[in-house]
Design a protein around this motif. Structure first.
Motif, mmCIF file in Angstrom:
data_model
loop_
_atom_site.group_PDB
_atom_site.id
_atom_site.type_symbol
_atom_site.label_atom_id
_atom_site.label_comp_id
_atom_site.label_asym_id
_atom_site.label_seq_id
_atom_site.Cartn_x
_atom_site.Cartn_y
_atom_site.Cartn_z
ATOM 1 N N LEU A 251 -11.044 4.884 -8.559
ATOM 2 C CA LEU A 251 -10.117 5.418 -7.560
ATOM 3 C C LEU A 251 -10.010 4.403 -6.425
ATOM 4 C CD1 LEU A 251 -8.488 7.620 -5.998
ATOM 5 C CD2 LEU A 251 -10.673 8.607 -5.291
ATOM 6 N N ILE A 252 -8.772 3.936 -6.176
ATOM 7 C CA ILE A 252 -8.540 2.991 -5.074
ATOM 8 C C ILE A 252 -7.764 3.739 -3.995
ATOM 9 C CG2 ILE A 252 -7.394 0.834 -4.419
ATOM 10 C CD1 ILE A 252 -7.731 0.037 -7.476
ATOM 11 N N ASP A 277 -12.536 2.064 -1.025
ATOM 12 C CA ASP A 277 -11.779 2.479 0.153
ATOM 13 C C ASP A 277 -11.281 1.226 0.855
ATOM 14 O OD1 ASP A 277 -10.722 3.541 2.415
ATOM 15 O OD2 ASP A 277 -12.558 4.505 3.140
ATOM 16 N N LEU A 278 -9.974 0.956 0.715
ATOM 17 C CA LEU A 278 -9.395 -0.275 1.274
ATOM 18 C C LEU A 278 -8.613 0.027 2.546
ATOM 19 C CD1 LEU A 278 -8.185 -1.946 -2.058
ATOM 20 C CD2 LEU A 278 -10.417 -2.080 -0.963
ATOM 21 N N VAL A 284 -11.968 7.419 3.037
ATOM 22 C CA VAL A 284 -12.826 8.195 2.138
ATOM 23 C C VAL A 284 -14.041 8.653 2.936
ATOM 24 C CG1 VAL A 284 -14.205 8.175 0.027
ATOM 25 C CG2 VAL A 284 -12.072 6.872 0.131
ATOM 26 N N ASP A 285 -14.259 9.946 2.949
ATOM 27 C CA ASP A 285 -15.391 10.507 3.677
ATOM 28 C C ASP A 285 -16.696 10.025 3.035
ATOM 29 O OD1 ASP A 285 -17.379 12.288 4.753
ATOM 30 O OD2 ASP A 285 -15.714 13.550 5.405
ATOM 31 N N HIS A 298 -16.662 0.090 0.499
ATOM 32 C CA HIS A 298 -15.649 -0.009 1.548
ATOM 33 C C HIS A 298 -15.176 -1.456 1.738
ATOM 34 C CE1 HIS A 298 -14.080 -0.016 5.760
ATOM 35 N NE2 HIS A 298 -13.433 0.993 5.243
ATOM 36 N N LEU A 299 -13.978 -1.565 2.277
ATOM 37 C CA LEU A 299 -13.341 -2.842 2.586
ATOM 38 C C LEU A 299 -14.298 -3.866 3.200
ATOM 39 C CD1 LEU A 299 -10.245 -3.948 3.082
ATOM 40 C CD2 LEU A 299 -10.699 -3.285 5.398
ATOM 41 N N ASP A 300 -15.123 -3.419 4.163
ATOM 42 C CA ASP A 300 -16.028 -4.345 4.843
ATOM 43 C C ASP A 300 -16.975 -5.046 3.867
ATOM 44 O OD1 ASP A 300 -14.930 -3.938 7.252
ATOM 45 O OD2 ASP A 300 -16.729 -3.199 8.245
ATOM 46 N N GLN A 301 -17.468 -4.292 2.877
ATOM 47 C CA GLN A 301 -18.389 -4.892 1.899
ATOM 48 C C GLN A 301 -17.663 -5.942 1.057
ATOM 49 O OE1 GLN A 301 -19.237 -0.620 1.365
ATOM 50 N NE2 GLN A 301 -20.923 -1.375 0.123
ATOM 51 N N LEU A 302 -16.394 -5.662 0.758
ATOM 52 C CA LEU A 302 -15.619 -6.588 -0.083
ATOM 53 C C LEU A 302 -15.215 -7.845 0.693
ATOM 54 C CD1 LEU A 302 -13.397 -3.884 -1.724
ATOM 55 C CD2 LEU A 302 -15.089 -5.263 -2.931
ATOM 56 N N SER A 303 -15.191 -7.718 2.022
ATOM 57 C CA SER A 303 -14.742 -8.859 2.828
ATOM 58 C C SER A 303 -15.807 -9.937 2.957
ATOM 59 C CB SER A 303 -14.350 -8.387 4.226
ATOM 60 O OG SER A 303 -13.237 -7.544 4.133
ATOM 61 N N ARG A 304 -17.034 -9.596 2.621
ATOM 62 C CA ARG A 304 -18.106 -10.588 2.806
ATOM 63 C C ARG A 304 -18.168 -11.573 1.649
ATOM 64 N NH1 ARG A 304 -21.462 -5.675 4.011
ATOM 65 N NH2 ARG A 304 -20.760 -5.121 6.105
ATOM 66 N N ILE A 305 -17.088 -12.301 1.506
ATOM 67 C CA ILE A 305 -17.055 -13.268 0.411
ATOM 68 C C ILE A 305 -17.554 -14.599 0.953
ATOM 69 C CG2 ILE A 305 -15.566 -14.401 -1.277
ATOM 70 C CD1 ILE A 305 -13.562 -12.131 -0.683
ATOM 71 N N THR A 306 -18.659 -15.077 0.414
ATOM 72 C CA THR A 306 -19.165 -16.364 0.911
ATOM 73 C C THR A 306 -19.275 -17.327 -0.273
ATOM 74 O OG1 THR A 306 -21.368 -15.462 0.661
ATOM 75 C CG2 THR A 306 -20.437 -15.429 2.870
#
Length: 417
Positions: A251-252, A277-278, A284-285, A298-306
């Motif tokens: 589910l996106i 959750d983007l 998303v609760d 969540h989006l924040d976790q996906l943003s940590r691309i190093t």
């Protein structure tokens, strides 16, 4: 060069918060939708603020504008968002004049983005200026500044490789799904909402997984159908959300709502469900994590691309910063010139009235007075005198303020600059 006046008592400020100090929840409190931005601009206009840009993305909310004190801008932001002044003070930054200009250059060219070199932000800068103009709260300073930032962004894009390689959140989402979910092409994928990152994720999923049965649900069905046609998705009614969630393996959520649109009550978890959750604020609760078979990312976790792409991008930072400095220097020079333009204009007017009086006097006194010739000569002299003054004011060895005061005093000009 301390003040960039539009009016005598105001300075140019940047106030805001970003992913650097504010987590997704706090950023959500200060996030502004289109209606919020419009109300804020209208109120600012009523309060006599001359020139204001409002930028609100999932990573930052910022106001750039002229005020007597930055608190005027902070108050506007807190009035039109769900954030409080106390919260703002804990995570915010305030820049003034030259620093505020530098900050907009940094933001607008992707050097301050969560993912370095993300050029999505420049379209937000353009859009914020269009809105400012629409509500008659854009001035020549802001127009010139936005154009300078856009110009710098284009040059950085063309002259460096700071945005090469894919490191968008949408790409990260797809990588995450591909690495965690086996046989993705056979899985049921549901996209709830039509947010940009969600749409891009789906487009990438179709490309990389050959999954041809992705379902899209949106509150307004016609918007869903428009997007579905473009990406070849199946559209279902909003009323069928719960049924479709029960069928889904992935589910996106990209609804762009101000409050959560999916909670654990909607989910029947007898099989594994991956929820992405983007959205900012979170849509998303977090109570869905109480369910055994549900994984929430969540989006924040996906943003940590190093990854190495990002490391490679970092090598182009000095070149990008040098371009910014160059374009910014041109802007500051224009600003300096603009500061003394009213004095030069007033001086020209004063000299012209002296000339008109003198020509009038000579016309009465001299027979066969060649008025045309006198006009040409005196206009040329006026032009040369004002050019001398303009060049003197441009010379950095003198402080323009003192010179302007002296010119105004000598020629008894009205102090209207």
């Amino acid at each position: 060069m301390q003040h960039y006046h539009i009016s005598k008592h105001s300075s140019f400020y940047a106030v805001g918060l970003s992913y650097k100090k504010a987590d997704a929840e706090i950023r959500g409190h200060f996030s502004l939708d289109e209606e919020g931005k419009e109300k804020l601009l209208k109120q600012a206009k009523e309060e006599g603020i001359d020139g204001l840009l409002v930028i609100s993305t999932c990573n930052r909310t910022e106001l750039y504008g002229f005020a007597q004190h930055p608190f005027q801008l902070i108050k506007l932001l807190c009035t039109h968002s769900k954030g409080t002044i106390e919260e703002f003070e804990q995570v915010s930054y305030v820049y003034k004049n030259k620093e505020a200009i530098s900050h907009l250059f940094k933001v607008g060219t992707g050097l301050d983005s969560q993912i370095l070199g993300d050029f999505e932000i420049i379209s937000q800068v353009k859009q914020s200026f269009i809105s400012a103009r629409k509500f008659d709260i854009a001035n020549p300073f802001l127009e010139r500044l936005c154009n300078a930032v856009i110009q710098s962004s284009k040059r950085i894009k063309n002259e460096t490789e700071i945005s090469s390689g894919a490191t968008s959140v949408a790409f990260a989402s797809v990588q995450y799904i591909l690495s965690r979910v086996p046989n993705v092409s056979e899985k049921n994928i549901l996209l709830f909402g039509t947010g940009k990152i969600g749409r891009n994720t789906c487009e990438n999923l179709i490309k990389h997984t050959k999954n041809d049965h992705i379902v899209l649900i949106n509150r307004t069905k016609d918007k869903a159908e428009k997007i579905a046609g473009k990406f070849n998705l199946i559209v279902k009614d909003y009323a069928e959300l719960q049924t479709e969630i029960r069928k889904a393996d992935i589910l996106i959520v990209a609804t762009g709502a101000q409050n959560p649109t999916v909670s654990k009550e909607l989910i029947y978890s007898d099989k594994n469900l991956l929820v992405l959750d983007l959205s900012i604020p979170k849509n998303v609760d977090s109570n869905v994590e109480e369910l055994d078979n549900v994984t929430l990312v969540h989006l924040d976790q996906l943003s940590r691309i190093t990854d190495e792409t990002l490391e490679r991008r970092k090598t182009f930072i000095p070149k990008a910063e040098a371009i910014n400095e160059e374009v910014k220097a041109e802007f500051i020079q224009w600003l300096e010139t603009r500061k003394f333009a009213p004095t030069i204009k007033a001086l020209k007017k004063k000299l012209k009235s002296m000339k008109d009086a003198e020509i009038d006097f000579q016309r009465k006194k001299i027979n066969d007075f060649d008025e045309k010739q006198a006009e040409i000569i005196s206009n040329r002299i006026i032009q040369k005198i004002t050019t001398q003054f303009a060049n003197h004011l441009k010379d950095n060895a003198t402080t323009p303020e003192e010179s302007i005061a002296l010119i105004q005093k000598v020629f008894q000009l009205e102090n209207n600059s």
